[in-house]
Design a protein around this motif. Sequence first.
Motif, PDB file in Angstrom:
ATOM      1  N   MET A   1      46.714  41.689  37.660  1.00 54.40           N
ATOM      2  CA  MET A   1      47.021  42.939  38.319  1.00 54.40           C
ATOM      3  C   MET A   1      47.287  44.050  37.295  1.00 54.40           C
TER       4      MET A   1
ATOM      5  N   THR B   1      43.558  48.193  47.694  1.00 57.79           N
ATOM      6  CA  THR B   1      44.360  47.237  48.471  1.00 57.79           C
ATOM      7  C   THR B   1      43.968  47.248  49.944  1.00 57.79           C
TER       8      THR B   1
ATOM      9  N   LEU C   1      42.476  44.094  43.644  1.00 58.15           N
ATOM     10  CA  LEU C   1      43.909  44.327  43.854  1.00 58.15           C
ATOM     11  C   LEU C   1      44.218  44.054  45.319  1.00 58.15           C
ATOM     12  N   ASN C   2      45.337  43.387  45.579  1.00 61.24           N
ATOM     13  CA  ASN C   2      45.757  43.213  46.969  1.00 61.24           C
ATOM     14  C   ASN C   2      47.268  43.327  47.066  1.00 61.24           C
TER      15      ASN C   2
ATOM     16  N   GLN D   1      49.425  41.391  48.357  1.00 58.39           N
ATOM     17  CA  GLN D   1      50.157  40.171  48.016  1.00 58.39           C
ATOM     18  C   GLN D   1      50.519  40.138  46.530  1.00 58.39           C
ATOM     19  N   ASP D   2      49.566  40.553  45.687  1.00 57.66           N
ATOM     20  CA  ASP D   2      49.836  40.559  44.245  1.00 57.66           C
ATOM     21  C   ASP D   2      51.008  41.476  43.912  1.00 57.66           C
TER      22      ASP D   2
ATOM     23  N   ALA E   1      54.665  40.267  42.634  1.00 55.39           N
ATOM     24  CA  ALA E   1      55.083  40.704  41.304  1.00 55.39           C
ATOM     25  C   ALA E   1      56.384  41.492  41.327  1.00 55.39           C
TER      26      ALA E   1
END
Length: 174
Positions: free
Chosen positions: A1, A118, A126-127, A129-130, A134
Amino acid sequence: MLEQLMGLIKDHSQDAIVNNPAIPNDQNDSAMETILGAITGGLQQQAQGNGIASVMGLLGGQGGASGSTSLMSNPIVANIAQQAVSSLMQKFGIGNSAASNIVSQVLPGVISSVISKTNDPNDSSLNIQDFVGAFSDGKLDMNDISNIAGKLMGGGGQQGQAGGLGGLLGGLFK
């Protein structure tokens, strides 16, 4: 990410940083890393301060992201901008005006790109959830996130009841 975020910062920094005489060329990467640190720090601070729904709303396109001016008025983005300006001033000895100009040229484009990525089901770079994983330090599990997403997107907190983006987000967090 982080690599994806840095790539977006580089994409949006040509005029603001690379072609800016206030930032020495050998310090371009450091200036970009400073902005990356402000973005990640600002999102983490918001998420850990019980504002994970706000972060998800911003990244889900619900935080006033219909243009750079309205995006910069989002409280999360404004906090990130303030951190970035302060860090650039301190690290590079530039004035508030120069630092603010850099941030106002880079940050809206980066955040808009993150929001776009996203929310694009065809782009898995990229989403949400990441980001949530994080920045929440594991304080939330995926069921909590799904319930927040459902509430945020009009599903009343029930998985599977939200339509549109809420339904999509709910499906991502099962």
